[in-house]
Design a protein around this motif. Structure first.
Motif, PDB file in Angstrom:
ATOM      1  N   GLY A   9      36.645  49.175  48.002  1.00 24.90           N
ATOM      2  CA  GLY A   9      36.842  49.483  49.423  1.00 24.90           C
ATOM      3  C   GLY A   9      37.899  48.550  49.982  1.00 24.90           C
ATOM      4  O   GLY A   9      38.727  48.020  49.237  1.00 24.90           O
ATOM      5  N   HIS A  10      37.849  48.349  51.286  1.00 27.52           N
ATOM      6  CA  HIS A  10      38.871  47.530  51.938  1.00 27.52           C
ATOM      7  C   HIS A  10      38.976  46.142  51.301  1.00 27.52           C
ATOM      8  O   HIS A  10      40.047  45.691  50.925  1.00 27.52           O
ATOM      9  CB  HIS A  10      38.518  47.395  53.427  1.00 27.52           C
ATOM     10  N   VAL A  11      37.824  45.501  51.146  1.00 26.60           N
ATOM     11  CA  VAL A  11      37.828  44.128  50.623  1.00 26.60           C
ATOM     12  C   VAL A  11      38.187  44.117  49.134  1.00 26.60           C
ATOM     13  O   VAL A  11      39.074  43.380  48.692  1.00 26.60           O
ATOM     14  CB  VAL A  11      36.447  43.465  50.855  1.00 26.60           C
ATOM     15  N   GLY A  12      37.498  44.945  48.348  1.00 24.48           N
ATOM     16  CA  GLY A  12      37.696  44.927  46.898  1.00 24.48           C
ATOM     17  C   GLY A  12      39.117  45.274  46.495  1.00 24.48           C
ATOM     18  O   GLY A  12      39.740  44.571  45.693  1.00 24.48           O
ATOM     19  N   LEU A  13      39.630  46.357  47.068  1.00 23.66           N
ATOM     20  CA  LEU A  13      40.968  46.815  46.671  1.00 23.66           C
ATOM     21  C   LEU A  13      42.038  45.809  47.087  1.00 23.66           C
ATOM     22  O   LEU A  13      42.920  45.457  46.293  1.00 23.66           O
ATOM     23  CB  LEU A  13      41.239  48.196  47.293  1.00 23.66           C
ATOM     24  N   VAL A  14      41.942  45.325  48.325  1.00 24.17           N
ATOM     25  CA  VAL A  14      42.948  44.363  48.804  1.00 24.17           C
ATOM     26  C   VAL A  14      42.859  43.071  47.981  1.00 24.17           C
ATOM     27  O   VAL A  14      43.881  42.530  47.540  1.00 24.17           O
ATOM     28  CB  VAL A  14      42.768  44.090  50.316  1.00 24.17           C
ATOM     29  N   THR A  15      41.650  42.591  47.725  1.00 25.79           N
ATOM     30  CA  THR A  15      41.491  41.370  46.927  1.00 25.79           C
ATOM     31  C   THR A  15      42.091  41.579  45.537  1.00 25.79           C
ATOM     32  O   THR A  15      42.830  40.730  45.031  1.00 25.79           O
ATOM     33  CB  THR A  15      39.986  41.005  46.800  1.00 25.79           C
ATOM     34  N   GLY A  16      41.787  42.721  44.933  1.00 27.65           N
ATOM     35  CA  GLY A  16      42.316  43.020  43.596  1.00 27.65           C
ATOM     36  C   GLY A  16      43.839  43.019  43.595  1.00 27.65           C
ATOM     37  O   GLY A  16      44.474  42.434  42.712  1.00 27.65           O
ATOM     38  N   GLU A 150      34.847  36.408  51.840  1.00 22.73           N
ATOM     39  CA  GLU A 150      36.218  36.782  52.205  1.00 22.73           C
ATOM     40  C   GLU A 150      36.385  36.674  53.712  1.00 22.73           C
ATOM     41  O   GLU A 150      35.425  36.842  54.459  1.00 22.73           O
ATOM     42  CB  GLU A 150      36.538  38.192  51.690  1.00 22.73           C
ATOM     43  N   PHE A 151      37.640  36.392  54.102  1.00 19.32           N
ATOM     44  CA  PHE A 151      37.924  36.272  55.537  1.00 19.32           C
ATOM     45  C   PHE A 151      39.070  37.192  55.935  1.00 19.32           C
ATOM     46  O   PHE A 151      39.809  36.905  56.865  1.00 19.32           O
ATOM     47  CB  PHE A 151      38.238  34.811  55.885  1.00 19.32           C
ATOM     48  N   LEU A 152      39.213  38.296  55.182  1.00 18.53           N
ATOM     49  CA  LEU A 152      40.352  39.175  55.477  1.00 18.53           C
ATOM     50  C   LEU A 152      40.094  39.996  56.733  1.00 18.53           C
ATOM     51  O   LEU A 152      38.967  40.398  57.014  1.00 18.53           O
ATOM     52  CB  LEU A 152      40.703  40.065  54.288  1.00 18.53           C
ATOM     53  N   GLN A 153      41.165  40.177  57.473  1.00 16.66           N
ATOM     54  CA  GLN A 153      41.097  40.995  58.693  1.00 16.66           C
ATOM     55  C   GLN A 153      41.777  42.320  58.422  1.00 16.66           C
ATOM     56  O   GLN A 153      42.921  42.330  57.937  1.00 16.66           O
ATOM     57  CB  GLN A 153      41.874  40.302  59.811  1.00 16.66           C
ATOM     58  N   GLU A 154      41.108  43.396  58.730  1.00 17.14           N
ATOM     59  CA  GLU A 154      41.752  44.706  58.579  1.00 17.14           C
ATOM     60  C   GLU A 154      42.997  44.736  59.462  1.00 17.14           C
ATOM     61  O   GLU A 154      43.025  44.128  60.531  1.00 17.14           O
ATOM     62  CB  GLU A 154      40.785  45.825  58.980  1.00 17.14           C
ATOM     63  N   GLY A 155      44.005  45.433  58.990  1.00 15.42           N
ATOM     64  CA  GLY A 155      45.263  45.496  59.748  1.00 15.42           C
ATOM     65  C   GLY A 155      46.193  44.345  59.388  1.00 15.42           C
ATOM     66  O   GLY A 155      47.395  44.425  59.574  1.00 15.42           O
ATOM     67  N   ARG A 156      45.613  43.239  58.905  1.00 16.97           N
ATOM     68  CA  ARG A 156      46.399  42.079  58.444  1.00 16.97           C
ATOM     69  C   ARG A 156      45.831  41.639  57.094  1.00 16.97           C
ATOM     70  O   ARG A 156      45.799  40.455  56.771  1.00 16.97           O
ATOM     71  CB  ARG A 156      46.289  40.920  59.428  1.00 16.97           C
ATOM     72  N   ALA A 157      45.344  42.611  56.342  1.00 17.77           N
ATOM     73  CA  ALA A 157      44.536  42.301  55.159  1.00 17.77           C
ATOM     74  C   ALA A 157      45.303  41.495  54.109  1.00 17.77           C
ATOM     75  O   ALA A 157      44.753  40.553  53.535  1.00 17.77           O
ATOM     76  CB  ALA A 157      43.994  43.591  54.560  1.00 17.77           C
ATOM     77  N   PHE A 158      46.560  41.855  53.863  1.00 14.54           N
ATOM     78  CA  PHE A 158      47.302  41.145  52.806  1.00 14.54           C
ATOM     79  C   PHE A 158      47.680  39.742  53.252  1.00 14.54           C
ATOM     80  O   PHE A 158      47.547  38.787  52.489  1.00 14.54           O
ATOM     81  CB  PHE A 158      48.518  41.968  52.367  1.00 14.54           C
TER      82      PHE A 158
END
Ligand code: UGA
Length: 430
Positions: A9-16, A150-158
């Motif tokens: 999902g958002h976290v897994g894919l972006v982290t990967g 994780e501390f990722l923010q959607e919209g600024r995920a990367f």
């Protein structure tokens, strides 16, 4: 070094993808076979700035692969991240069933030592629970549990994943600490190593503190309206104090999304379960939901009864730069407007009608912000997309039946809007 991420999902894919960018060979696993087959073709499953480019780049460099098999994931790498959803259960607790399923799947495939990392947001002591579960099904193979919130923010995920403010690692063994430190050595951020429970708690406490800041400023906004003060000036004056900070002091419709609402609720639940009734968290929730009522009341005061009125609604996502509508205050507003009999003409740059099937036939989805304001009795702004900043308000005024704007995200200067001939209402602004 190789890595497996379970949950794409958002976290897994972006982290990967971020680990792939750092040179690791990543296998992303998900039990949604349709999603995996799309990802294998290079098709992104949701909107996030930069996602498409990052996916194509990682695929071209052969640094990312996809699979629907947990077993394959376990065999692929020594470090296994779990990044599956932890939705809110009916009683306000975090539903850990997805995590538990993955743990059972990992345990059954475990042949040699693995570091199993909780990346999903979980209540404190979940790591202990995972350990018991994996031990039960794994037949004695060694493993370590690590908490790495994780501390990722959607919209600024990367940006927020590649350049985080901090990396938190909760460990129980030196071996796991060594592996995790090596893994994150390619990221330039302070690494904080804690015990398992502290790392888990850091996540819930962080998200709840962010929610606290938002609810605090929204409560101050109510006092601003009663006293004639302006919340944007007040927030600026508060935020320049370095001990407070300027971020997350934007008054508006309150927080939404998949994380803050469920994490505040789950933190309240686990605190009470452990023996501390955390009333402050309940107050944060109450203020947050109250913002929607105030907004609707403002609309009714400015437009009169909403029954039969054409109302333009700008924004449906829970915040800009995402098509995520989970717990979106904007969508909640749309439902309320429809229920009150308004003829809603909505526009969002990224949210497609298919995302909200229950509203598809009950309101009009428009292709542009100008189409949405056509013959409208009023315009309601619910998400602060940058696109709205560049709008030609002369055009908007011509299209509208009455030039009334209720801005739930304080995007514009009230004086300028007034000068342009609009009746403009913000949040916490006289
Ligand atoms: C949040 C946290 O910010 C991340 O650090 C965390 O990793 C993530 O949850 C998570 O747990 O996965 P996110 O859900 O992407 O990230 O959204 P935020 O940027 O925190 O915004 C949440 C909501 O608060 C939005 O609806 C936004 O419009 C609202 N908000 C934000 C305000 O109303 N005022 C503000 O000043 C800031």
């Amino acid at each position: 070094m190789k890595l497996t991420i379970i949950g794409s999902g958002h976290v897994g894919l972006v982290t990967g993808l971020c680990f792939a960018r750092k040179g690791y060979r990543v296998l992303c696993v998900d039990n949604d076979k349709k999603k995996i087959s799309l990802l294998k073709k290079g098709i992104v499953p949701f909107y996030e700035p930069g996602l498409d480019k990052m996916l194509k780049e990682s695929m071209r460099k052969k640094r990312i692969a996809f699979s629907a098999s947990v077993k394959e994931g376990v065999n692929h790498a020594e470090v296994l991240f779990i990044a599956v959803g932890t939705p809110l259960g009916d009683d306000g607790s975090a539903d850990l069933s997805y995590i538990e399923n993955v743990c059972r799947g990992i345990a059954r495939s475990l042949k040699t030592y693995r570091v199993i990392v909780e990346k999903s947001t979980v209540p404190v002591r979940t790591g202990e629970r995972m350990k018991r579960l994996i031990k039960k099904y794994s037949g004695g193979t060694c493993f370590d549990i690590v908490s790495n919130p994780e501390f990722l923010q959607e919209g600024r995920a990367f940006q927020t994943t590649l350049y985080p403010d901090r990396i938190v690692i909760g460990v129980e063994s030196k071996k796991a600490e060594r592996i995790m430190r090596k893994l994150y050595a390619r990221f330039k951020a302070p690494i904080i190593v804690t015990d398992l429970a502290s790392a888990e708690l850091i996540k819930h406490a962080s998200n709840s503190f962010l929610a606290l800041k938002i609810s605090y400023i929204n409560a101050v906004a109510r006092v601003c309206e009663l006293s004639g003060a302006d919340i944007t000036q007040v927030a600026y004056g508060i935020g320049l104090d370095k001990r407070i900070g300027r971020d997350f002091l934007k008054a508006g419709l309150g927080y939404g999304g998949y994380c803050l609402p469920k994490d505040v609720a789950a933190f309240a639940y686990i605190s009470e379960h452990l023996g501390h009734k955390f009333n402050l968290l309940h107050e944060i929730q109450k203020i947050n939901l109250g913002q929607r009522n105030l907004f609707i009341k403002k609309a009714e005061k400015a437009l009169g009864s909403l029954k039969g009125k054409k109302v333009a609604l700008w924004g449906l996502s829970f915040k800009p730069d995402t098509d995520d509508i989970r717990e979106s205050p904007a969508v909640a507003i749309a439902y309320r407007l429809v229920k009150l009999g308004a003829k809603v003409q909505a526009y969002d740059p990224k949210v497609k009608p298919s995302k909200i099937p229950s509203l598809k036939n009950r309101m009009k989805f428009c292709a542009s912000p100008y189409e949405a304001v056509k013959e409208a009795h009023g315009l309601l702004i619910a998400t602060d997309w940058k696109e709205f900043k560049r709008i030609d308000f002369k055009h908007v005024k011509k299209e509208m039946l009455r030039p009334i704007i209720i801005d739930g995200r304080n995007m514009f200067d009230p004086a300028k809007m007034k000068k342009s001939g609009f009746v403009y209402h913000g949040i916490g602004r006289s």
